[in-house]
Design an enzyme around this catalytic site. Structure first.
Site, PDB file in Angstrom:
ATOM      1  CB  THR A 134     -21.010  43.818-107.647  1.00 48.47           C
ATOM      2  OG1 THR A 134     -22.299  43.867-108.273  1.00 48.47           O
ATOM      3  CG2 THR A 134     -20.037  44.729-108.363  1.00 48.47           C
ATOM      4  CB  THR A 135     -24.271  39.380-107.520  1.00 46.92           C
ATOM      5  OG1 THR A 135     -24.154  39.013-108.898  1.00 46.92           O
ATOM      6  CG2 THR A 135     -25.010  40.688-107.398  1.00 46.92           C
ATOM      7  CD  GLU A 141     -23.357  46.592-106.656  1.00 47.40           C
ATOM      8  OE1 GLU A 141     -22.939  46.211-107.760  1.00 47.40           O
ATOM      9  OE2 GLU A 141     -23.671  45.806-105.747  1.00 47.40           O
ATOM     10  CG  HIS A 143     -24.220  47.233-112.545  1.00 43.28           C
ATOM     11  ND1 HIS A 143     -24.065  46.504-111.381  1.00 43.28           N
ATOM     12  CD2 HIS A 143     -23.548  48.393-112.351  1.00 43.28           C
ATOM     13  CE1 HIS A 143     -23.324  47.196-110.528  1.00 43.28           C
ATOM     14  NE2 HIS A 143     -23.000  48.347-111.096  1.00 43.28           N
ATOM     15  CG  HIS A 161     -26.687  46.781-107.818  1.00 42.30           C
ATOM     16  ND1 HIS A 161     -26.544  45.533-107.266  1.00 42.30           N
ATOM     17  CD2 HIS A 161     -26.236  46.671-109.099  1.00 42.30           C
ATOM     18  CE1 HIS A 161     -25.991  44.711-108.154  1.00 42.30           C
ATOM     19  NE2 HIS A 161     -25.817  45.372-109.277  1.00 42.30           N
ATOM     20  CG  HIS A 173     -28.509  44.018-112.833  1.00 41.86           C
ATOM     21  ND1 HIS A 173     -27.621  43.469-113.746  1.00 41.86           N
ATOM     22  CD2 HIS A 173     -27.767  44.457-111.795  1.00 41.86           C
ATOM     23  CE1 HIS A 173     -26.405  43.556-113.260  1.00 41.86           C
ATOM     24  NE2 HIS A 173     -26.460  44.153-112.092  1.00 41.86           N
ATOM     25  CG  HIS A 204     -29.907  37.905-106.493  1.00 43.77           C
ATOM     26  ND1 HIS A 204     -29.892  37.314-105.254  1.00 43.77           N
ATOM     27  CD2 HIS A 204     -29.753  36.900-107.392  1.00 43.77           C
ATOM     28  CE1 HIS A 204     -29.709  36.012-105.414  1.00 43.77           C
ATOM     29  NE2 HIS A 204     -29.618  35.735-106.686  1.00 43.77           N
TER      30      HIS A 204
HETATM   31  O1  J4D Z   1     -25.328  36.877-115.351  1.00 38.38           O
HETATM   32  C1  J4D Z   1     -25.253  37.489-114.292  1.00 38.38           C
HETATM   33  N1  J4D Z   1     -25.844  38.685-114.161  1.00 38.38           N
HETATM   34  C2  J4D Z   1     -25.823  39.507-113.043  1.00 38.38           C
HETATM   35  C3  J4D Z   1     -24.673  40.201-112.647  1.00 38.38           C
HETATM   36  C4  J4D Z   1     -24.791  41.049-111.580  1.00 38.38           C
HETATM   37  S1  J4D Z   1     -23.482  41.965-111.028  1.00 38.38           S
HETATM   38  O2  J4D Z   1     -23.996  42.938-110.100  1.00 38.38           O
HETATM   39  O3  J4D Z   1     -22.483  41.060-110.552  1.00 38.38           O
HETATM   40  N2  J4D Z   1     -22.914  42.767-112.238  1.00 38.38           N
HETATM   41  O4  J4D Z   1     -21.936  42.304-112.808  1.00 38.38           O
HETATM   42  O5  J4D Z   1     -23.495  43.796-112.555  1.00 38.38           O
HETATM   43  C5  J4D Z   1     -25.968  41.250-110.887  1.00 38.38           C
HETATM   44  C6  J4D Z   1     -27.083  40.549-111.289  1.00 38.38           C
HETATM   45  N3  J4D Z   1     -28.287  40.782-110.572  1.00 38.38           N
HETATM   46  O6  J4D Z   1     -29.359  40.397-111.000  1.00 38.38           O
HETATM   47  O7  J4D Z   1     -28.209  41.452-109.473  1.00 38.38           O
HETATM   48  C7  J4D Z   1     -27.028  39.660-112.356  1.00 38.38           C
HETATM   49  O8  J4D Z   1     -28.119  38.953-112.753  1.00 38.38           O
HETATM   50  N4  J4D Z   1     -24.566  36.989-113.276  1.00 38.38           N
HETATM   51  C8  J4D Z   1     -24.119  35.668-113.414  1.00 38.38           C
HETATM   52  C9  J4D Z   1     -24.831  34.640-112.838  1.00 38.38           C
HETATM   53  F1  J4D Z   1     -25.987  34.916-112.195  1.00 38.38           F
HETATM   54  C10 J4D Z   1     -24.355  33.343-112.898  1.00 38.38           C
HETATM   55  F2  J4D Z   1     -25.044  32.344-112.323  1.00 38.38           F
HETATM   56  C11 J4D Z   1     -23.192  33.061-113.568  1.00 38.38           C
HETATM   57  F3  J4D Z   1     -22.737  31.781-113.650  1.00 38.38           F
HETATM   58  C12 J4D Z   1     -22.490  34.075-114.165  1.00 38.38           C
HETATM   59  F4  J4D Z   1     -21.376  33.789-114.806  1.00 38.38           F
HETATM   60  C13 J4D Z   1     -22.964  35.387-114.101  1.00 38.38           C
HETATM   61  F5  J4D Z   1     -22.288  36.389-114.700  1.00 38.38           F
HETATM   62 ZN    ZN Z   2     -24.880  44.673-110.951  1.00 40.44          ZN
END
Ligand code: J4D
Ligand code: ZN
Length: 258
Positions: A196-197, A103, A116, A93, A91, A61
């Site tokens: 956001t994912t 985003e 982020h 976007h 990471h 991703h």
């Molecule tokens: O660790 C995570 N990191 C993450 C967040 C975003 S995000 O865009 O949502 N963000 O918060 O910045 C984007 C990416 N990315 O690689 O694109 C990420 O790798 N997500 C995440 C997860 F993968 C899980 F399986 C889970 F169970 C959980 F609780 C999590 F919070």
């Molecule tokens: Zn992110």
């Protein structure tokens, strides 16, 4: 599995992740003159001097740099946060050539990319995954990237991208301090939102910096050498446009630091 294509993209995520239609989803369009100046909002502090980066990986991703979060050596504190949140990973976007990729948007305008920096509340929760499922579990620092001159330190990261071209690849990445990716000012907007994912957990206190950092089109273009697919997959898909569009603000307000 979820992605950013026509069939598996953001408009389809709600089927497997119904919280996608929740009341505190991210990102949002930030409207500066509707944000509430809050004098109780102090400055944020980023204690990254002892941070230990471990690896850089392509998770299908985005490209992610992970940190040793086994103690409180690197934390974000202050601002809207009641206690320190531990640095976990960062990471990016980004868009396709020349088009938007951030985003969050600001008064309807997007930036070329958004960084982020993900932190978790290790004071209240035992593990990252517990924290990621709790309403005050995560604090994510959002930093806009706009196009201009070369960023003097980003090359340290883009030089490693050829090692993680395919989904599932990772390589050692030690000694990188995200402090070098911060703008001059730490003035910010803050609001309660979500990942956001997928799994789109509504567990994030967002802290979006007002001042973007500047990177060159050439440097941002390096991100587009990455691929969504694994090395063994026939279909080659360039990693780009891995951003979720702004979501409904619903009953939320955005606050602004002074
Ligand atoms: O660790 C995570 N990191 C993450 C967040 C975003 S995000 O865009 O949502 N963000 O918060 O910045 C984007 C990416 N990315 O690689 O694109 C990420 O790798 N997500 C995440 C997860 F993968 C899980 F399986 C889970 F169970 C959980 F609780 C999590 F919070
Ligand atoms: Zn992110």
């Amino acid at each position: 599995h979820w992605g950013y294509g026509k069939e598996d993209g953001p408009s389809a995520w709600h089927r497997q992740y119904p919280v996608a239609k929740g009341n505190r989803q991210s990102p949002i369009d930030i409207i500066p003159n509707e944000a509430r100046r809050d004098s109780t909002l102090g400055p944020i502090f980023l204690k990254y001097d002892q941070c230990r980066s471990l690896n850089i990986a392509n998770n299908g991703h985005s490209v992610v740099v992970e940190f040793d979060d086994s103690d409180d050596r690197s934390v974000v504190l202050g601002g809207p946060l009641d206690n320190p949140y531990r640095l976990k990973q960062f990471h990016f976007h980004w868009g396709g050539k020349g088009c938007e990729g951030s985003e969050h948007t600001v008064a309807g305008v997007g930036y070329a990319s958004e960084l982020h920096v993900v932190h978790w509340n290790a004071v209240k929760y035992k593990t990252y995954n517990d924290a990621a499922a709790a309403p005050d579990g995560l604090a994510v620092l959002g930093i806009f990237l706009e196009l201009g001159d070369d960023h003097r330190w980003l090359h340290m990261m883009t030089d490693a991208l050829y090692m993680v071209k395919f989904k599932g690849s990772a390589t050692d990445f030690k000694g990188f301090n995200p402090k070098c990716l911060l703008p001059n000012s730490l003035h910010y907007w803050t609001y309660l939102g979500s990942l956001t994912t997928p799994p789109l957990h509504e567990s994030v206190t967002w802290i979006v910096l007002k001042e973007p950092i500047v990177v060159s089109e050439k440097q941002l273009g390096m991100f587009r050498m990455l691929q969504f697919n694994g090395e063994e997959e026939d279909q080659r898909m360039r990693m780009e446009n891995n951003f979720r569009p702004p979501q409904n603000l619903k009953e939320r307000i955005v606050r602004s630091s002074n």
